[in-house]
Design a protein around this motif. Structure first.
Motif: not given
Length: 384
Positions: A56-58, A60, A49-50, A52-54
């Motif tokens: 996505g943030a990268w 973005s 999950a982390s 995936g979040a990272f």
């Protein structure tokens, strides 16, 4: 039989004992999996999950950065285009002071805009190619021809600006060496290219007219490029190539006309290159190779016409390489090789087309020509 049947029926009504279950110490209640497996699965899920979040943030952040870079580049290009338009408008202004500002603005833009540097250089060269009547004489008072003097000053400034970007001390990030310079058909009644380095690129003086004043290529270096004076006319200027170096390139004076004034190659060095004076016309003025050095390469006067004026190779040093005069016509010009030194080089004047006024050689050279001086079997005596 009846009693046995009754006993069996009784046994069938007695509930079976529940087997005891011993729970392992590493198992959680209500689960058949070990605790460490459960913890590992939970940790992996959290990490995924982390991640995936990272990711996505990268993505973005990268998209935002790319968008910002595109915006900045677009803005930079817009500002540079505005500077280009402003500089071009100044160059076309009626007032000479505005045109001078335009010269410096265009040169500054060329330094800042590497992608369009050639375009900026082309504009400055085009200014010199624009129709330009013969400039005023140097001793003409400014108040008698203010517009002519102003026009001439702008043109001389363009030449100086180009020269300044070709000097050896020019920083690599702002040098114009290696770029094309097109002076085709331009009129030069002065100009200073002293110490310029013409290395790489194409430099064109095709059909240019040198009609007055001093045009200096003093100690200029022509190396590794293609320089053309095809069909140029030297008619009144003092064109100075004194101390210039011609190496590893091709310099063409094919079809050039030397009708008045002077062209001076005094002390010039011709090495590892090719210089053509093929079919050039020497019909007046003075062309001098006094003290020039031919250390290698070739200088060709194929089909050149020496009908008037003076061409001298006095004290020239032919240490290697070749100078040939195949099919040249000596019909009136004074061509001299006095005290020239032949030490390994070749000067070939055997296959000339006309000998009505042959070159003037020292008596010792005629009586016992050195190995490098190739003369015809019968060399007529020079006319007085």
């Amino acid at each position: 039989m009846t009693m046995l049947t009754s006993f069996l029926d009784h046994l069938s009504t007695v509930p079976s004992p529940t087997p005891s279950v011993i729970r392992a110490s590493n198992q959680s209640p209500g689960s058949g999996a070990p605790v460490w497996v459960t913890l590992l699965v939970g940790l992996a899920g959290a990490l995924l999950a982390s991640a995936g979040a990272f990711a996505g943030a990268w993505r973005s952040s990268r998209a935002l950065r790319q968008n910002t870079e595109r915006t900045l580049e677009h803005e930079r290009t817009r500002l540079l285009n505005e500077r280009f338009s402003t500089a071009a408008e100044l160059l076309g202004h009626n007032e000479a002071a505005c045109r001078l500002a335009g010269v410096h603005a265009m040169a500054g833009l060329a330094d800042d805009w590497t992608e369009r540097r050639q375009t900026c250089i082309d504009v400055l060269c085009a200014y010199l190619r624009m129709p330009y009547p013969r400039g005023p004489e140097e001793d003409t008072p400014a108040d008698e021809d203010p517009n002519g003097q102003a026009n001439r000053e702008v043109r001389l400034t363009v030449i100086r600006t180009i020269r300044d970007h070709l000097l050896p001390a020019t920083p690599p990030e702002t040098t114009w060496s290696g770029y094309d310079l097109d002076f085709t058909g331009a009129v030069f009644d002065g100009g200073d290219f002293s110490n310029a380095r013409f290395s790489g690129g194409k430099v064109r003086f095709t059909g240019a007219t040198f009609s007055g004043g001093l045009v200096s290529f003093y100690k200029a270096a022509f190396s590794g490029g293609d320089v053309g004076f095809y069909g140029a006319t030297f008619s009144g200027s003092e064109v100075l190539f004194r101390g210039a170096t011609f190496s590893n390139d091709v310099v063409n004076f094919r079809g050039a006309t030397f009708s008045s004034g002077s062209v001076n190659f005094r002390g010039a060095t011709f090495s590892s290159g090719m210089v053509h004076f093929d079919r050039a016309a020497f019909s007046g003025g003075d062309v001098g190779f006094y003290g020039a050095t031919l250390s290698s390469g070739k200088v060709s006067f194929y089909g050149a016409k020496f009908s008037s004026g003076t061409v001298n190779f006095d004290r020239a040093k032919f240490s290697s390489g070749t100078v040939n005069f195949d099919r040249a016509k000596f019909s009136g010009a004074t061509v001299t090789f006095h005290t020239a030194q032949f030490d390994g080089g070749v000067v070939d004047i055997r296959d000339v087309a006309s000998w009505s006024r042959p070159p003037s050689l020292d008596d010792g050279l005629v009586a016992a020509p050195p190995a490098g001086l190739l003369l015809p079997d019968r060399l007529p005596k020079p006319k007085p």
